[in-house]
Design an enzyme around this catalytic site. Structure first.
Site, PDB file in Angstrom:
ATOM      1  N   ARG A  62      -7.278  89.415  15.967  1.00  0.00           N
ATOM      2  CA  ARG A  62      -5.829  89.300  15.785  1.00  0.00           C
ATOM      3  C   ARG A  62      -5.208  90.589  15.268  1.00  0.00           C
ATOM      4  O   ARG A  62      -4.033  90.868  15.485  1.00  0.00           O
ATOM      5  CB  ARG A  62      -5.555  88.123  14.842  1.00  0.00           C
ATOM      6  CG  ARG A  62      -4.168  88.047  14.265  1.00  0.00           C
ATOM      7  CD  ARG A  62      -3.776  86.637  13.861  1.00  0.00           C
ATOM      8  NE  ARG A  62      -4.719  85.961  12.972  1.00  0.00           N
ATOM      9  CZ  ARG A  62      -4.923  86.283  11.688  1.00  0.00           C
ATOM     10  NH1 ARG A  62      -4.296  87.274  11.139  1.00  0.00           N
ATOM     11  NH2 ARG A  62      -5.772  85.581  10.971  1.00  0.00           N
ATOM     12  N   TYR A 117      21.758  88.193  24.405  1.00  0.00           N
ATOM     13  CA  TYR A 117      20.884  87.223  25.097  1.00  0.00           C
ATOM     14  C   TYR A 117      20.940  85.895  24.330  1.00  0.00           C
ATOM     15  O   TYR A 117      20.750  85.868  23.117  1.00  0.00           O
ATOM     16  CB  TYR A 117      19.469  87.805  25.094  1.00  0.00           C
ATOM     17  CG  TYR A 117      18.374  86.970  25.686  1.00  0.00           C
ATOM     18  CD1 TYR A 117      18.385  86.618  27.025  1.00  0.00           C
ATOM     19  CD2 TYR A 117      17.302  86.556  24.898  1.00  0.00           C
ATOM     20  CE1 TYR A 117      17.348  85.868  27.574  1.00  0.00           C
ATOM     21  CE2 TYR A 117      16.263  85.812  25.440  1.00  0.00           C
ATOM     22  CZ  TYR A 117      16.296  85.467  26.780  1.00  0.00           C
ATOM     23  OH  TYR A 117      15.274  84.726  27.303  1.00  0.00           O
ATOM     24  N   ASP A 189      18.141  95.172  21.643  1.00  0.00           N
ATOM     25  CA  ASP A 189      17.410  94.607  22.767  1.00  0.00           C
ATOM     26  C   ASP A 189      17.571  95.583  23.925  1.00  0.00           C
ATOM     27  O   ASP A 189      18.647  95.689  24.508  1.00  0.00           O
ATOM     28  CB  ASP A 189      17.960  93.217  23.114  1.00  0.00           C
ATOM     29  CG  ASP A 189      17.100  92.500  24.151  1.00  0.00           C
ATOM     30  OD1 ASP A 189      16.513  93.181  25.010  1.00  0.00           O
ATOM     31  OD2 ASP A 189      17.046  91.248  24.113  1.00  0.00           O
ATOM     32  N   LYS A 214       9.673  91.380  31.517  1.00  0.00           N
ATOM     33  CA  LYS A 214      10.556  91.837  32.607  1.00  0.00           C
ATOM     34  C   LYS A 214       9.958  93.071  33.288  1.00  0.00           C
ATOM     35  O   LYS A 214       9.005  92.958  34.010  1.00  0.00           O
ATOM     36  CB  LYS A 214      11.950  92.091  32.037  1.00  0.00           C
ATOM     37  CG  LYS A 214      12.499  90.921  31.195  1.00  0.00           C
ATOM     38  CD  LYS A 214      12.851  89.718  32.027  1.00  0.00           C
ATOM     39  CE  LYS A 214      13.074  88.437  31.224  1.00  0.00           C
ATOM     40  NZ  LYS A 214      14.072  88.489  30.180  1.00  0.00           N
TER      41      LYS A 214
HETATM   42  C1  LIG Z   1      14.179  87.577  29.048  1.00  0.00           C
HETATM   43  C2  LIG Z   1      14.829  88.265  27.925  1.00  0.00           C
HETATM   44  C3  LIG Z   1      14.357  88.123  26.634  1.00  0.00           C
HETATM   45  C4  LIG Z   1      13.251  87.175  26.269  1.00  0.00           C
HETATM   46  O1  LIG Z   1      12.051  87.470  26.898  1.00  0.00           O
HETATM   47  P1  LIG Z   1      10.935  86.317  27.118  1.00  0.00           P
HETATM   48  O2  LIG Z   1       9.710  87.106  27.378  1.00  0.00           O
HETATM   49  O3  LIG Z   1      11.420  85.515  28.276  1.00  0.00           O
HETATM   50  O4  LIG Z   1      10.862  85.531  25.873  1.00  0.00           O
HETATM   51  C5  LIG Z   1      14.974  88.838  25.631  1.00  0.00           C
HETATM   52  N1  LIG Z   1      16.018  89.648  25.890  1.00  0.00           N
HETATM   53  C6  LIG Z   1      16.502  89.799  27.131  1.00  0.00           C
HETATM   54  C7  LIG Z   1      17.659  90.717  27.358  1.00  0.00           C
HETATM   55  C8  LIG Z   1      15.936  89.110  28.193  1.00  0.00           C
HETATM   56  O5  LIG Z   1      16.448  89.231  29.409  1.00  0.00           O
END
Ligand SMILES: *Cc1c(COP(=O)(O)O)cnc(C)c1O
Length: 398
Positions: A62, A117, A189, A214
Site C-alpha cells: 500500500r 465537476y 481540476d 480520462k
Molecule cells: C471524470 C472527471 C472526474 C472524476 O474522475 P473519475 O475517475 O470518473 O472518478 C473529475 N473531474 C473531471 C473534470 C472529470 O471529468
C-alpha cells in the site's frame, strides 16, 4: 578524441520528450523498457533490526511499489520543477476528495467555482459539510474580484478550467494571486488540459488534480486519479493518502503509465479533430452556440490563448429550441458517437447535460438543450457525416 556528453536534464527536455523518458529506470528492470507490474502486499525484511527500523526501499504494498513509483515519477517530471510529489488515487473523484481533505479542517471556509465537476460539489455539500467545512460557490468569470469573497477562515479555492460541461475559462493566475495573498491554497481540476496543455504550477496552483481515467488512461478501460503537489502541500497530501489507506491496483497503474506514453499524439489529434467538428457545428442552423475556448469567438478564448498551450477533445454546444423527441432522434441516430459518461478515451461520445438544477452562484439559462461532445480519434469526415445523419433525423422528427 570522443568525449561523453552529459545527458540532457529533464527540465531542459520538451514535454513530449519527457512523456517518453519520464519515470523510466531500465537499469532497475534488467533493460526492459517498461516496469514490471508488482502485485504486492508483504515486503520481507532481511533482519529483525531492519524491520524495527523500517530499513527497506519498499515497506508494504500500500505504501508504494516500483510500479506505482514509475507512474508517480513520470507525472512529476511531466508537471515540471514546481511539482514536489504525486499521489495516485483509485479514481478522479477520489483524487478530488483526498486533495480537499489534505488541506481542510473543521471550521474552514472553501471557495469552489460554480462550474465545477458535479461530484466535487456533492463531496463539498455532504462530507465536507458534515465535518464542519463551509463551502461558497463563485462565478467562474470572477477573476481577481474573488478577493472580496475571502473570509478570515477561507483556507482553499478550488478552480476548474474550462468549466465542466459549460466550458467557462477562469483567470487562474489572478485567482491564485488573490488566494495566496489571503493565505489560501489553490486546488485545480486539470483533467481537461492535462499537464501537457496547462502548466498548473507555473500559474499559481498548489495542488493539481487529474482524473487519470480520462486522457492519461486514454482507452476507456481503467479508473485512476492523480494529485500533484507543490513543496508547500506535498507532505500534507502524502500523509492524508497514506493515513486514509488509499491505493491503486498495480494493473491499473500499469495501464495508466502505458497510456501516458502516447498522451501527446492522442491529445494533438483530439485537439485538431475537436476544433474541426466544433467549427462545423458553428455553421449548423440547428446550433445556437458552441462552447469551446479554442474557438476565436469564444468568451474564454483570450485567457485560453494566454495560459494554455492546447485544447483537448471535449466541448459543448447548445441546440436551438427543439422538441425533445427531435433531440432524442438526433442522438439515437448517431452511430460513431456513443452515449455514455466519462471521456478521454479513443472513441467519440455525446451526452445531454443541464446545469440548471444545481448551480447556485450563477444562473444557467442557455436557451436550448445542452450536448457535450468528446471527439475521439476517428476520421473527422466520418464523424461529421454521422452528425449530419443525426441532424437529418432531427428534421424529420419535428
Ligand atoms: C471524470 C472527471 C472526474 C472524476 O474522475 P473519475 O475517475 O470518473 O472518478 C473529475 N473531474 C473531471 C473534470 C472529470 O471529468
Amino acid at each position: 578524441m570522443s568525449r561523453k556528453q552529459d545527458p540532457q536534464k529533464p527540465q531542459d527536455l520538451k514535454p513530449e520528450t519527457r512523456l517518453v523518458t519520464a519515470g523510466r529506470d531500465t537499469a532497475l528492470h534488467h533493460g526492459f523498457v517498461n516496469p514490471p507490474v508488482y502485485h504486492a502486499s508483504t515486503v520481507l525484511y532481511p533482519t529483525a533490526a531492519d524491520m524495527i527500523a523500517h530499513r527497506a526501499r519498499y515497506q508494504y504494498g500500500r505504501r508504494g511499489t516500483p510500479t506505482s513509483e514509475a507512474l508517480e515519477d513520470a507525472i512529476r517530471e511531466l508537471e515540471g520543477p514546481g511539482c514536489a510529489g504525486v499521489a495516485l488515487l483509485p479514481s478522479g473523484a477520489a483524487a478530488v476528495s483526498t486533495a480537499l481533505l489534505a488541506v481542510l479542517a473543521a471550521g474552514d471556509h472553501l471557495l469552489i467555482t460554480d462550474s465545477v465537476y458535479r461530484p466535487t460539489r456533492n463531496f463539498a455539500n455532504s462530507i465536507l459539510k458534515r465535518f464542519g467545512v463551509e463551502t461558497s460557490y463563485y462565478d467562474p468569470l470572477i477573476g481577481g474580484d474573488i478577493a472580496r469573497l475571502f473570509r478570515p477562515n477561507t483556507r482553499a479555492v478550488f478552480v476548474e478550467a474550462p468549466g465542466s460541461q459549460s466550458f467557462e475559462m477562469q483567470d487562474i493566475p489572478a485567482i491564485a494571486e488573490a488566494a495566496h495573498r489571503h493565505g489560501a491554497i489553490v486546488l485545480m481540476d486539470n483533467t481537461w488540459a492535462t499537464p501537457l496543455y496547462f502548466r498548473a504550477f507555473d500559474k499559481g496552483v498548489d495542488l493539481s488534480i487529474q482524473a487519470g481515467t480520462k486522457y492519461i488512461g486514454g482507452h476507456s478501460d481503467l479508473m485512476l486519479g492523480t494529485v500533484s503537489a507543490n513543496a508547500e502541500t506535498w507532505s500534507r497530501l502524502r500523509d492524508t493518502v497514506l493515513t486514509s489507506g488509499l491505493c491503486v491496483g498495480p494493473d491499473d497503474i500499469y495501464l495508466g503509465l502505458r497510456g501516458l506514453r502516447t498522451l501527446s499524439v492522442r491529445l494533438a489529434r483530439h485537439q485538431t479533430s475537436a476544433l474541426a467538428v466544433a467549427r462545423w457545428l458553428q455553421q449548423r442552423p440547428e446550433v445556437l452556440r458552441v462552447m469551446h475556448p479554442g474557438l476565436e469567438g469564444d468568451p474564454g478564448h483570450a485567457i485560453w490563448k494566454r495560459d494554455f498551450s492546447g485544447a483537448s477533445g471535449l466541448f459543448s454546444i447548445i441546440l436551438k429550441p427543439a422538441p425533445e423527441p427531435a433531440v432524442h432522434a438526433f442522438l439515437n441516430t448517431l452511430s460513431l458517437f456513443g452515449m455514455g459518461f466519462s471521456w478521454g478515451g479513443f472513441e467519440s461520445l455525446v451526452i445531454l447535460f443541464d446545469c440548471t438544477d444545481y448551480r447556485t452562484a450563477t444562473a444557467w439559462a442557455p436557451g436550448g438543450a445542452g450536448l457535450r461532445f468528446h471527439i475521439g480519434l476517428e476520421d473527422v469526415g466520418d464523424l461529421i457525416a454521422d452528425l449530419e445523419r443525426g441532424f437529418a433525423a432531427m428534421a424529420q422528427t419535428r
